[in-house]
Design a protein around this motif. Structure first.
Motif, PDB file in Angstrom:
ATOM      1  N   GLY A 444     -52.495 136.526  54.995  1.00 15.32           N
ATOM      2  CA  GLY A 444     -54.118 136.615  54.976  1.00 15.32           C
ATOM      3  C   GLY A 444     -54.227 135.620  53.929  1.00 15.32           C
ATOM      4  O   GLY A 444     -55.530 135.388  53.782  1.00 15.32           O
ATOM      5  N   ARG A 445     -53.468 134.710  53.688  1.00 18.00           N
ATOM      6  CA  ARG A 445     -53.759 133.539  52.573  1.00 18.00           C
ATOM      7  C   ARG A 445     -53.309 132.391  53.187  1.00 18.00           C
ATOM      8  O   ARG A 445     -52.027 132.244  53.495  1.00 18.00           O
ATOM      9  N   ASP A 446     -53.957 131.325  53.330  1.00 18.47           N
ATOM     10  CA  ASP A 446     -53.561 130.176  53.787  1.00 18.47           C
ATOM     11  C   ASP A 446     -52.886 129.449  52.745  1.00 18.47           C
ATOM     12  O   ASP A 446     -51.742 128.894  52.690  1.00 18.47           O
ATOM     13  N   ALA A 447     -53.282 129.199  51.542  1.00 20.96           N
ATOM     14  CA  ALA A 447     -52.422 128.594  50.571  1.00 20.96           C
ATOM     15  C   ALA A 447     -51.157 129.480  49.952  1.00 20.96           C
ATOM     16  O   ALA A 447     -51.306 130.631  49.784  1.00 20.96           O
ATOM     17  N   PRO A 448     -50.167 128.665  49.547  1.00 22.32           N
ATOM     18  CA  PRO A 448     -49.080 129.675  48.876  1.00 22.32           C
ATOM     19  C   PRO A 448     -49.296 130.170  47.605  1.00 22.32           C
ATOM     20  O   PRO A 448     -50.308 129.835  46.836  1.00 22.32           O
ATOM     21  N   VAL A 449     -48.714 131.096  47.245  1.00 25.93           N
ATOM     22  CA  VAL A 449     -48.965 131.827  46.029  1.00 25.93           C
ATOM     23  C   VAL A 449     -47.913 131.674  44.808  1.00 25.93           C
ATOM     24  O   VAL A 449     -46.695 131.997  45.426  1.00 25.93           O
ATOM     25  N   ARG A 450     -48.186 131.461  43.819  1.00 30.51           N
ATOM     26  CA  ARG A 450     -47.431 131.579  42.618  1.00 30.51           C
ATOM     27  C   ARG A 450     -47.441 132.999  42.014  1.00 30.51           C
ATOM     28  O   ARG A 450     -48.504 133.206  41.910  1.00 30.51           O
ATOM     29  N   CYS A 451     -46.304 133.231  41.760  1.00 34.38           N
ATOM     30  CA  CYS A 451     -46.006 134.569  41.118  1.00 34.38           C
ATOM     31  C   CYS A 451     -44.824 134.732  40.327  1.00 34.38           C
ATOM     32  O   CYS A 451     -44.034 133.927  40.297  1.00 34.38           O
ATOM     33  N   HIS A 452     -44.864 135.806  39.623  1.00 34.25           N
ATOM     34  CA  HIS A 452     -43.725 135.997  38.458  1.00 34.25           C
ATOM     35  C   HIS A 452     -43.268 137.370  38.307  1.00 34.25           C
ATOM     36  O   HIS A 452     -44.053 138.240  38.561  1.00 34.25           O
TER      37      HIS A 452
END
Length: 465
Positions: A444-452
């Motif tokens: 559902g998201r085009d841009a990659p996601v930064r997560c921790h």
């Protein structure tokens, strides 16, 4: 409650026909009605739903209880009047099933719009109960929605029943404005203590005023007015019973929302922009646990799990928005703004893991399957509003922040892991140790996601205490 009904995050209970896992977790239903045509019509109606499975039928009181004992369905859908006496066997059978299997949801179908039946069903608490009129169950897919609602601990009343409960009594002896207001509050189901607080008086004074009001109504009552008076007496008894059990109307709304609506009536019609942190948790391997665990045992585990999670969230001033099976959704910063909502959410997540670990250790000694948690946290702006339809309204959060919390929860593996969005990590920087994960692409998201990933949580919670 349907909190995030979008294409990427469907409403609670909605199913994808191609999703085999969803079909395996279909809500099991027992139908009870002595009329074969009605029974099979309801069965056919529910057959259109991919997430609902009719596992058995019953035609009388004894068969209802016996079949529920045998199949232990998640939900019982029952008529009111059945053999042997065609009185209120359906409701009595539902109460007996609930006594034997506390986790069972109850949906009563009736051709009678008399509120007494609904009051009888709800008198011991509204959770996991619904009351619908037969001639309207197909309208807007009400029956399927009611089944999904009671399966997750919610409640639902047919709008015509609600109207009968709250409609002002007509052609009675003339009432003063104060008496009309009191009558309306009683009919709305407001507890005596709440009426007293709103009118700056004592519960004893409210009780006296209600008795005086009933006497005034009774003095000039005709046959029709006696029926209205009887409904109000039954409703007052239900309110008093719930108060004695420690149950108030506030328990049917997310924490703090009932107070907010009482203080600001217009809040129900407004949409607010709030900066919040959303928490989503899920039990890892729940489908496999459910497959090999007796449903009544599993219901008890879920109840204990939810109580522990609720305590951990409330201890950090969070608001529990939704329980759906093994999943929990909470928000920090709504309905009232909170400065350190991200920090509060992280502390709650750590406490949730810690409490569940303690429960799991005890369960393992008792031969019960442990629940390992995955938790996702997302910080950002949401729209908060009371949304719904003529049937019901719910406090709802809308926005990408909600959807991202769900996606991060999916990434929180193995059990015991908490994953933070980049915005959440920035908000709590310096207070907690995190480890950046590889950039993720989520549905559902085009841009990659930064997560921790949160690290050192068990040691940190000890220091916080």
């Amino acid at each position: 409650m349907d909190l995030t009904e979008t294409a990427d995050h469907p409403a609670a209970g909605a199913a994808d026909p191609g999703d085999a896992a969803t079909r395996e977790r279909a809500i099991t239903v027992l139908l009870a009605d002595d009329n074969l045509i009605v029974r099979e019509g309801v069965r056919a109606l529910l057959g259109l739903e991919d997430d609902i499975e009719v596992v058995g039928v019953a035609a009388d009181l004894d068969e209802l209880v016996a079949t529920a004992d045998e199949l232990v369905p998640q939900v019982v859908v029952t008529d009111i009047r059945m053999p042997p006496n065609f009185q209120d066997e359906g409701i009595e059978g539902a109460k007996e099933v609930r006594k034997r299997h506390p986790g069972t949801g109850i949906v009563v179908l009736s051709q009678y719009d008399e509120p007494e039946y609904a009051i009888s069903l709800l008198a011991q608490g509204a959770a996991s109960s619904a009351y619908l009129l037969k001639d309207r169950i197909g309208d807007g897919n009400q029956l399927a929605r009611a089944i999904r609602e009671v399966a997750t601990g919610g409640s639902m009343l047919d709008p015509q029943i609600v109207q009968a409960l709250v409609a002002p009594v007509t052609d009675e002896a003339a009432l003063t404005p104060a008496e009309e207001a009191l009558l309306q509050q009683v009919a709305e189901g407001r507890p005596v203590k709440a009426i007293a607080a709103a009118t700056s008086t004592t519960p004893e004074a409210v009780n006296d005023a209600v008795e005086d009001l009933f006497l005034k109504l009774a003095r000039g009552a005709s046959a029709g007015r006696v029926g209205a008076l009887r409904r109000l007496r039954l409703l007052q008894k239900a309110i008093i019973d719930r108060e004695e059990q420690g149950e108030t109307l506030s328990r049917m709304l997310p924490g703090g929302l009932a107070d907010k609506l009482r203080e600001d009536v217009g809040a129900a019609e407004r949409t607010e922009r709030l900066d919040v942190t959303v928490l989503m948790s899920d039990v890892r391997g729940y489908s496999a646990i459910a497959e090999r665990t007796d449903p009544t045992v599993l219901a008890g585990q879920l109840d204990e799990h939810r109580a522990a999670m609720n305590d951990a969230i409330l201890a950090q001033s969070g608001t529990v928005m939704q329980y759906v099976g093994d999943a929990v959704m909470a928000v920090f910063g709504a309905p009232f703004p909170v400065d350190d909502h991200a920090g509060a959410a992280v502390r709650a997540a750590v406490a949730m893991h810690e409490r569940q670990q303690a429960i799991d250790e005890r369960w393992s000694g008792e031969g019960r399957a442990p629940f390992g948690l995955g938790i996702g946290l997302s910080t950002g702006e949401v729209a908060a509003a009371m949304l719904g339809s003529e049937e019901r309204y719910e406090y709802t959060l809308v926005g990408d922040t909600v959807n991202l919390a769900q996606r991060l929860q999916d990434l929180a593996r193995p059990a015991g892991t908490t994953v933070l969005s980049d915005a959440t990590r920035v908000a709590v920087a310096g207070d907690w140790t995190t480890e950046e994960l590889p950039v993720q692409r989520v549905k559902g998201r085009d841009a990659p996601v930064r997560c921790h990933r949160l690290v050192g949580a068990v040691d940190r919670i000890t220091e916080v205490r």
